[in-house]
Motif scaffolding. Structure first.
Motif, PDB file in Angstrom:
ATOM      1  N   ASP A  87       5.221   3.884  12.134  1.00  0.00           N
ATOM      2  CA  ASP A  87       5.555   3.454  10.784  1.00  0.00           C
ATOM      3  C   ASP A  87       5.071   2.266  10.175  1.00  0.00           C
ATOM      4  O   ASP A  87       4.570   1.816   9.480  1.00  0.00           O
ATOM      5  N   GLU A  88       5.316   1.250  11.203  1.00  0.00           N
ATOM      6  CA  GLU A  88       5.228  -0.338  10.985  1.00  0.00           C
ATOM      7  C   GLU A  88       3.632  -0.466  11.309  1.00  0.00           C
ATOM      8  O   GLU A  88       3.463  -1.300  10.404  1.00  0.00           O
ATOM      9  N   VAL A  89       2.921   0.168  11.781  1.00  0.00           N
ATOM     10  CA  VAL A  89       1.592  -0.107  11.946  1.00  0.00           C
ATOM     11  C   VAL A  89       0.574   0.945  11.479  1.00  0.00           C
ATOM     12  O   VAL A  89      -0.678   0.648  11.764  1.00  0.00           O
ATOM     13  N   ARG A  90       0.951   1.823  10.705  1.00  0.00           N
ATOM     14  CA  ARG A  90       0.119   2.717  10.314  1.00  0.00           C
ATOM     15  C   ARG A  90      -1.225   2.424   9.741  1.00  0.00           C
ATOM     16  O   ARG A  90      -2.147   2.937   9.790  1.00  0.00           O
ATOM     17  N   GLU A  91      -0.953   1.464   8.645  1.00  0.00           N
ATOM     18  CA  GLU A  91      -2.066   1.009   7.619  1.00  0.00           C
ATOM     19  C   GLU A  91      -3.081   0.299   8.706  1.00  0.00           C
ATOM     20  O   GLU A  91      -4.580   0.702   8.485  1.00  0.00           O
ATOM     21  N   ASP A  92      -2.727  -0.623   9.517  1.00  0.00           N
ATOM     22  CA  ASP A  92      -3.711  -1.375  10.413  1.00  0.00           C
ATOM     23  C   ASP A  92      -4.386  -0.230  11.390  1.00  0.00           C
ATOM     24  O   ASP A  92      -5.548  -0.305  11.709  1.00  0.00           O
ATOM     25  N   PHE A  93      -3.559   0.547  11.902  1.00  0.00           N
ATOM     26  CA  PHE A  93      -4.058   1.866  12.999  1.00  0.00           C
ATOM     27  C   PHE A  93      -5.125   2.459  12.083  1.00  0.00           C
ATOM     28  O   PHE A  93      -6.044   2.955  12.720  1.00  0.00           O
ATOM     29  N   ALA A  94      -4.903   2.890  11.031  1.00  0.00           N
ATOM     30  CA  ALA A  94      -5.956   3.682  10.087  1.00  0.00           C
ATOM     31  C   ALA A  94      -7.343   3.084  10.045  1.00  0.00           C
ATOM     32  O   ALA A  94      -8.371   3.685  10.112  1.00  0.00           O
ATOM     33  N   ILE A  95      -7.126   1.655   9.847  1.00  0.00           N
ATOM     34  CA  ILE A  95      -8.314   1.037   9.665  1.00  0.00           C
ATOM     35  C   ILE A  95      -9.022   0.829  10.855  1.00  0.00           C
ATOM     36  O   ILE A  95     -10.091   0.754  10.828  1.00  0.00           O
ATOM     37  N   CYS A  96      -8.297   0.464  11.788  1.00  0.00           N
ATOM     38  CA  CYS A  96      -9.016   0.465  13.268  1.00  0.00           C
ATOM     39  C   CYS A  96      -9.568   1.657  13.845  1.00  0.00           C
ATOM     40  O   CYS A  96     -10.645   1.644  14.298  1.00  0.00           O
ATOM     41  N   LEU A  97      -8.974   2.750  13.397  1.00  0.00           N
ATOM     42  CA  LEU A  97      -9.442   4.078  13.943  1.00  0.00           C
ATOM     43  C   LEU A  97     -10.806   4.085  13.168  1.00  0.00           C
ATOM     44  O   LEU A  97     -11.883   5.078  13.420  1.00  0.00           O
ATOM     45  N   GLN A  98     -11.044   3.814  11.824  1.00  0.00           N
ATOM     46  CA  GLN A  98     -12.196   4.066  11.030  1.00  0.00           C
ATOM     47  C   GLN A  98     -13.533   3.141  11.624  1.00  0.00           C
ATOM     48  O   GLN A  98     -14.756   3.603  11.626  1.00  0.00           O
ATOM     49  N   GLY A  99     -13.059   1.961  12.431  1.00  0.00           N
ATOM     50  CA  GLY A  99     -14.135   1.332  13.097  1.00  0.00           C
ATOM     51  C   GLY A  99     -14.759   0.225  12.339  1.00  0.00           C
ATOM     52  O   GLY A  99     -14.274  -0.130  11.473  1.00  0.00           O
ATOM     53  N   PRO A 100     -15.647  -0.713  13.030  1.00  0.00           N
ATOM     54  CA  PRO A 100     -16.016  -1.926  12.720  1.00  0.00           C
ATOM     55  C   PRO A 100     -16.590  -2.086  11.334  1.00  0.00           C
ATOM     56  O   PRO A 100     -16.906  -3.074  10.605  1.00  0.00           O
ATOM     57  N   ASP A 101     -17.074  -0.764  10.769  1.00  0.00           N
ATOM     58  CA  ASP A 101     -17.812  -1.005   9.336  1.00  0.00           C
ATOM     59  C   ASP A 101     -16.771  -1.179   8.182  1.00  0.00           C
ATOM     60  O   ASP A 101     -17.137  -1.553   7.372  1.00  0.00           O
ATOM     61  N   HIS A 102     -15.525  -0.878   8.627  1.00  0.00           N
ATOM     62  CA  HIS A 102     -14.423  -1.172   7.608  1.00  0.00           C
ATOM     63  C   HIS A 102     -14.253  -2.681   7.617  1.00  0.00           C
ATOM     64  O   HIS A 102     -14.361  -3.282   8.238  1.00  0.00           O
ATOM     65  N   GLU A 103     -14.157  -3.134   6.164  1.00  0.00           N
ATOM     66  CA  GLU A 103     -14.291  -4.473   5.839  1.00  0.00           C
ATOM     67  C   GLU A 103     -12.918  -5.345   6.522  1.00  0.00           C
ATOM     68  O   GLU A 103     -13.111  -6.553   6.712  1.00  0.00           O
ATOM     69  N   ASP A 104     -11.971  -4.491   6.553  1.00  0.00           N
ATOM     70  CA  ASP A 104     -10.697  -5.294   7.100  1.00  0.00           C
ATOM     71  C   ASP A 104     -10.523  -5.035   8.730  1.00  0.00           C
ATOM     72  O   ASP A 104      -9.394  -5.334   9.282  1.00  0.00           O
TER      73      ASP A 104
END
Length: 100
Positions: free
Chosen positions: A38-55
């Motif tokens: 619950d605390e890291v969900r947003e960062d986890f989702a971005i990292c799961l998308q991979g390095p093409d995500h701007e964040d």
């Protein structure tokens, strides 16, 4: 994760041969062990998308700073790098780093 005994030493999760995909590989392999999703969900989702995500790189740093994992035996770990390599480690809570 090696879950046969309580871990007292850091355990290698993902080696740096994955390069920029280290944290994405961690997310794919260790999602079930994350205990504070619950605390890291947003960062986890971005990292799961991979390095093409701007964040991706910011989310990577935030995830490593905040994620907590628990193995099948109840061992509690945080995630981090040891030394100067890009390897990603499970570091037991309370682990004392050698003075060398």
């Amino acid at each position: 994760m090696n879950t046969t005994t309580q871990q007292t030493e850091p355990q290698l999760l993902i080696n740096d041969a994955h390069g920029i995909y280290v944290i994405q590989s961690f997310c794919k392999a260790y999602e079930a062990y994350i205990t504070n999703m619950d605390e890291v969900r947003e960062d986890f989702a971005i990292c799961l998308q991979g390095p093409d995500h701007e964040d991706y790189l910011d989310a990577w740093a935030d995830l490593v700073d905040n994620v907590k994992i628990t193995d099948d035996n109840g061992g509690k770990f945080y995630v981090g790098n040891l030394g100067e390599s890009g390897d990603l480690w499970a570091i037991p809570e309370g682990y004392e780093y050698p003075e060398d």
